[in-house]
Design a protein around this motif. Structure first.
Motif, short mmCIF file in Angstrom:
data_model
loop_
_atom_site.label_atom_id
_atom_site.label_comp_id
_atom_site.label_asym_id
_atom_site.label_seq_id
_atom_site.Cartn_x
_atom_site.Cartn_y
_atom_site.Cartn_z
N TRP A 1 38.66 -34.22 36.68
CA TRP A 1 38.03 -33.25 35.77
C TRP A 1 39.07 -32.42 35.03
O TRP A 1 38.88 -32.08 33.85
N LEU A 2 40.17 -32.11 35.68
CA LEU A 2 41.24 -31.39 34.99
C LEU A 2 41.91 -32.31 33.96
O LEU A 2 42.25 -31.87 32.86
N LEU B 1 40.47 -34.77 32.35
CA LEU B 1 39.52 -34.85 31.24
C LEU B 1 39.62 -33.59 30.37
O LEU B 1 39.69 -33.68 29.13
N THR B 2 39.63 -32.44 30.99
CA THR B 2 39.73 -31.17 30.25
C THR B 2 41.05 -31.09 29.47
O THR B 2 41.05 -30.71 28.29
N THR C 1 42.79 -33.54 28.39
CA THR C 1 42.73 -34.52 27.31
C THR C 1 41.98 -33.94 26.11
O THR C 1 42.42 -34.11 24.96
N ILE C 2 40.88 -33.28 26.37
CA ILE C 2 40.12 -32.66 25.28
C ILE C 2 40.95 -31.58 24.59
O ILE C 2 41.01 -31.51 23.36
N ILE C 3 41.61 -30.75 25.40
CA ILE C 3 42.46 -29.69 24.83
C ILE C 3 43.60 -30.30 24.02
O ILE C 3 43.91 -29.85 22.91
#
Length: 160
Positions: free
Chosen positions: A39-40, A42-43, A45-47
């Motif tokens: 989840w980190l 993924l986060t 990657t979005i950032i």
């Protein structure tokens, strides 16, 4: 912005700055996964996508729409290619390093799709803007992740 777009100067390494950018993404993904799991990653990657889009827009305003030294897009795409490994390690409660064949497959497949630019990857690349610079690697990362999942299924007898 040049620092971010080049991933702290990695984009200026020769030859093949895109490959260097993808390679630099590996230890970063490892550290992020170790700090907070899938989840980190993924986060992050979005950032990185949003920040990379802004940086790419800024550094390409006056010239080349996709300079070879801009490798933040490779980092984002490589992280996406690593999603199945990060998620699988987290779900199974194993050290992500134990899934080393997946790391190799994710790296090789992402580079293949990024260089070859099949179908949707080439469509995004042809946009000729900062979003296209970022999207072609996102799509190449998604294609690589699908192949990584298929290879894992094959290796574990699911597709037998």
């Amino acid at each position: 912005m040049k620092w971010l777009a080049s991933v702290a100067g990695v984009g200026f390494l020769k030859p093949a700055p895109g490959t260097w950018g993808s390679f630099a993404a590996l230890p970063l993904a490892y550290l992020i996964h170790q700090a907070g799991g899938f989840w980190l990653l993924l986060t992050a990657t979005i950032i990185a996508f949003v920040a990379g889009l802004k940086a790419t827009e800024t550094v390409t305003r006056t010239g080349d729409h996709d300079p070879s030294w801009v490798v933040i897009d490779e980092v984002v795409g490589q992280w996406i290619a690593l999603f199945p490994i990060s998620y699988g390690a987290a779900m199974m409660g194993v050290d992500i390093v134990r899934l080393w064949p997946g790391w190799i497959a994710a790296f090789v497949m992402f580079r293949l799709f990024d260089i070859w630019k099949p179908w949707l990857v080439s469509w995004a690349d042809r946009r000729g803007d900062a979003l296209g610079v970022m999207l072609d690697d996102v799509i190449a990362g998604l294609f690589a992740a699908i192949v990584v999942i298929a290879l894992a299924a094959l290796a574990h007898g699911v597709l037998m």
